[in-house]
Scaffold this active site. Sequence first.
Site, PDB file in Angstrom:
ATOM      1  N   ARG A 157      24.333  45.513  36.701  1.00 49.06           N
ATOM      2  CA  ARG A 157      24.436  46.828  37.358  1.00 49.06           C
ATOM      3  C   ARG A 157      25.192  46.794  38.691  1.00 49.06           C
ATOM      4  O   ARG A 157      24.967  47.647  39.553  1.00 49.06           O
ATOM      5  CB  ARG A 157      23.046  47.441  37.593  1.00 49.06           C
ATOM      6  CG  ARG A 157      22.267  47.733  36.326  1.00 49.06           C
ATOM      7  CD  ARG A 157      22.710  49.031  35.685  1.00 49.06           C
ATOM      8  NE  ARG A 157      21.979  49.290  34.472  1.00 49.06           N
ATOM      9  CZ  ARG A 157      22.373  48.896  33.250  1.00 49.06           C
ATOM     10  NH1 ARG A 157      23.518  48.269  33.080  1.00 49.06           N
ATOM     11  NH2 ARG A 157      21.640  49.154  32.191  1.00 49.06           N
ATOM     12  N   SER A 234      15.677  54.139  35.251  1.00 50.03           N
ATOM     13  CA  SER A 234      15.019  52.938  35.796  1.00 50.03           C
ATOM     14  C   SER A 234      15.072  52.995  37.322  1.00 50.03           C
ATOM     15  O   SER A 234      16.148  52.905  37.900  1.00 50.03           O
ATOM     16  CB  SER A 234      15.735  51.683  35.303  1.00 50.03           C
ATOM     17  OG  SER A 234      15.732  51.670  33.900  1.00 50.03           O
ATOM     18  N   GLU A 329      17.056  50.256  41.622  1.00 52.72           N
ATOM     19  CA  GLU A 329      18.311  50.332  40.852  1.00 52.72           C
ATOM     20  C   GLU A 329      19.096  51.560  41.308  1.00 52.72           C
ATOM     21  O   GLU A 329      20.309  51.588  41.303  1.00 52.72           O
ATOM     22  CB  GLU A 329      18.028  50.417  39.345  1.00 52.72           C
ATOM     23  CG  GLU A 329      19.303  50.533  38.543  1.00 52.72           C
ATOM     24  CD  GLU A 329      19.119  50.335  37.045  1.00 52.72           C
ATOM     25  OE1 GLU A 329      18.512  49.343  36.628  1.00 52.72           O
ATOM     26  OE2 GLU A 329      19.593  51.201  36.293  1.00 52.72           O
TER      27      GLU A 329
HETATM   28  C1  FAD Z   1      16.385  60.076  32.257  1.00 50.82           C
HETATM   29  C2  FAD Z   1      17.406  59.085  32.767  1.00 50.82           C
HETATM   30  C3  FAD Z   1      17.860  58.064  31.944  1.00 50.82           C
HETATM   31  C4  FAD Z   1      18.827  57.155  32.407  1.00 50.82           C
HETATM   32  N1  FAD Z   1      19.255  56.159  31.562  1.00 50.82           N
HETATM   33  C5  FAD Z   1      20.173  55.266  31.986  1.00 50.82           C
HETATM   34  C6  FAD Z   1      20.629  54.223  31.118  1.00 50.82           C
HETATM   35  O1  FAD Z   1      20.231  54.131  29.960  1.00 50.82           O
HETATM   36  N2  FAD Z   1      21.529  53.339  31.604  1.00 50.82           N
HETATM   37  C7  FAD Z   1      22.009  53.413  32.874  1.00 50.82           C
HETATM   38  O2  FAD Z   1      22.831  52.568  33.255  1.00 50.82           O
HETATM   39  N3  FAD Z   1      21.618  54.409  33.718  1.00 50.82           N
HETATM   40  C8  FAD Z   1      20.709  55.323  33.304  1.00 50.82           C
HETATM   41  N4  FAD Z   1      20.290  56.314  34.154  1.00 50.82           N
HETATM   42  C9  FAD Z   1      20.825  56.380  35.526  1.00 50.82           C
HETATM   43  C10 FAD Z   1      21.998  57.370  35.688  1.00 50.82           C
HETATM   44  O3  FAD Z   1      22.035  58.307  34.665  1.00 50.82           O
HETATM   45  C11 FAD Z   1      23.351  56.668  35.761  1.00 50.82           C
HETATM   46  O4  FAD Z   1      23.371  55.730  36.803  1.00 50.82           O
HETATM   47  C12 FAD Z   1      24.502  57.681  35.961  1.00 50.82           C
HETATM   48  O5  FAD Z   1      25.724  57.054  35.704  1.00 50.82           O
HETATM   49  C13 FAD Z   1      24.551  58.267  37.357  1.00 50.82           C
HETATM   50  O6  FAD Z   1      25.590  59.229  37.376  1.00 50.82           O
HETATM   51  P1  FAD Z   1      25.500  60.506  38.301  1.00 50.82           P
HETATM   52  O7  FAD Z   1      26.738  61.288  38.082  1.00 50.82           O
HETATM   53  O8  FAD Z   1      24.230  61.231  38.098  1.00 50.82           O
HETATM   54  O9  FAD Z   1      25.532  59.826  39.739  1.00 50.82           O
HETATM   55  P2  FAD Z   1      24.738  60.274  41.059  1.00 50.82           P
HETATM   56  O10 FAD Z   1      23.279  60.067  40.851  1.00 50.82           O
HETATM   57  O11 FAD Z   1      25.171  61.621  41.499  1.00 50.82           O
HETATM   58  O12 FAD Z   1      25.261  59.184  42.084  1.00 50.82           O
HETATM   59  C14 FAD Z   1      24.807  57.836  41.973  1.00 50.82           C
HETATM   60  C15 FAD Z   1      25.591  56.968  42.968  1.00 50.82           C
HETATM   61  O13 FAD Z   1      26.954  56.920  42.563  1.00 50.82           O
HETATM   62  C16 FAD Z   1      27.786  57.441  43.603  1.00 50.82           C
HETATM   63  N5  FAD Z   1      28.828  58.227  42.937  1.00 50.82           N
HETATM   64  C17 FAD Z   1      28.662  59.258  42.074  1.00 50.82           C
HETATM   65  N6  FAD Z   1      29.845  59.718  41.664  1.00 50.82           N
HETATM   66  C18 FAD Z   1      30.783  58.947  42.279  1.00 50.82           C
HETATM   67  C19 FAD Z   1      32.198  58.914  42.261  1.00 50.82           C
HETATM   68  N7  FAD Z   1      32.897  59.780  41.544  1.00 50.82           N
HETATM   69  N8  FAD Z   1      32.832  57.970  43.014  1.00 50.82           N
HETATM   70  C20 FAD Z   1      32.133  57.081  43.756  1.00 50.82           C
HETATM   71  N9  FAD Z   1      30.793  57.070  43.822  1.00 50.82           N
HETATM   72  C21 FAD Z   1      30.129  57.992  43.091  1.00 50.82           C
HETATM   73  C22 FAD Z   1      26.887  58.306  44.485  1.00 50.82           C
HETATM   74  O14 FAD Z   1      27.359  58.370  45.811  1.00 50.82           O
HETATM   75  C23 FAD Z   1      25.580  57.532  44.379  1.00 50.82           C
HETATM   76  O15 FAD Z   1      25.610  56.432  45.266  1.00 50.82           O
HETATM   77  C24 FAD Z   1      19.333  57.259  33.722  1.00 50.82           C
HETATM   78  C25 FAD Z   1      18.873  58.306  34.547  1.00 50.82           C
HETATM   79  C26 FAD Z   1      17.924  59.201  34.072  1.00 50.82           C
HETATM   80  C27 FAD Z   1      17.464  60.322  34.963  1.00 50.82           C
END
Ligand code: FAD
Length: 337
Positions: A157, A234, A329
């Site tokens: 990760r 997670s 995480e």
């Molecule tokens: C129910 C649930 C299930 C999930 N299952 C998984 C899974 O199976 N596997 C997994 O890996 N993750 C999982 N996740 C975690 C999450 O979905 C991922 O990490 C996802 O990629 C986060 O994307 P986001 O757009 O919501 O980012 P955000 O939560 O909006 O941002 C997360 C971080 O990334 C940064 N960021 C966001 N966009 C950008 C960009 N364009 N450029 C630079 N930095 C940026 C933000 O500043 C922040 O630090 C899960 C989450 C939930 C709620």
Amino acid sequence: MTITFADLTTMRVGGPIGRLYVPETTPEAVELLRQATAAGDPLLVMGGGSNLVVGDVGWDGTVVRMATSEFGIDGELLTVAAGVEWDNVVKAAVEAGLSGLEALSGIPGLVGGTPVQNVGAFGTVTSDVLDSLTVYDRQTGRVERWTPDRCGFGSHRQSVFKHSDRWVVVEVTYRLRRSGQSRPIEYAELAKRLGIEVGGTASPADVREAVLVLRRSRAMVLDPEDHDTWSVGSFFINPVLAEVPESARECPRYPDVKGTKLPAAWLIERAGFSRGYGLEWGDGTVALSSRHALAVTNRGGATTSEVMKFAAHIRAGVEARFGIRLGPECDLVNCSF
Ligand SMILES: Cc1cc2nc3c(=O)[nH]c(=O)nc-3n(C[C@H](O)[C@H](O)[C@H](O)COP(=O)(O)OP(=O)(O)OC[C@H]3O[C@@H](n4cnc5c(N)ncnc54)[C@H](O)[C@@H]3O)c2cc1C
């Protein structure tokens, strides 16, 4: 009306946002990022808020929430703007006869977040299918095209984007295969559900369907009616240790470039925190998901400080039992435990 992070994140906690911008095209996003950087205003870039927990004080600065939507398929290359919802990309790829993303079905969030923590599930990680990406470098003001070797993937990760606000991902290109067969399925539970051997393949559409069923059974697909999904997925990261302590000798272990990776869920459950733990604890607003020990969930009305207190409580229990200190995480902004 004041917009808060509780409105924009999947954990539904967090205080007010100073100034919110929601760019709808990539040039607009780059221009906004350029202006905010030049103004010296504290800047937080976010996508779907599914891996982000912000303190109750919120963010007294600019928040750019990506809503860019460019999308194109060129042969086996799929190029998508950072603001596109991730699961829509997976669905579109499967429907277009492209194989590679199917195991990543149902993960919340937007495209720009996928390289940040090298999102993965069921044996596939983003770096497996990443061709290249475009970043805006806030230090130099340049827009650059990167190949995966610059992204710092490797340990579980991790990437250069995590915990750094220098680069903003504005566009990602995935390299897929035009094929009726999925990537090999290495994850035993998924192979079983598909009725195939580990290492075998199935149609990408069948894999997507099976993944969604398995994810729903663990509350890993967002559902506003289901508090088990009011989480960041997670919350704790699987620890990677140079040496596994004797106290954890029975714990399953996996190789990692930085040492040995242990499943945090196993450690949490064996430290005495079963799924659903916490429903009677504290004010009853925060608990482990009743279907996934790694997910800290908001049962309704939680604050960030309650989430942090709960996370510290779980971490202390695991540390007392195994001498292993769990870390987050998810990204914690203006809060810690
Ligand atoms: C129910 C649930 C299930 C999930 N299952 C998984 C899974 O199976 N596997 C997994 O890996 N993750 C999982 N996740 C975690 C999450 O979905 C991922 O990490 C996802 O990629 C986060 O994307 P986001 O757009 O919501 O980012 P955000 O939560 O909006 O941002 C997360 C971080 O990334 C940064 N960021 C966001 N966009 C950008 C960009 N364009 N450029 C630079 N930095 C940026 C933000 O500043 C922040 O630090 C899960 C989450 C939930 C709620």
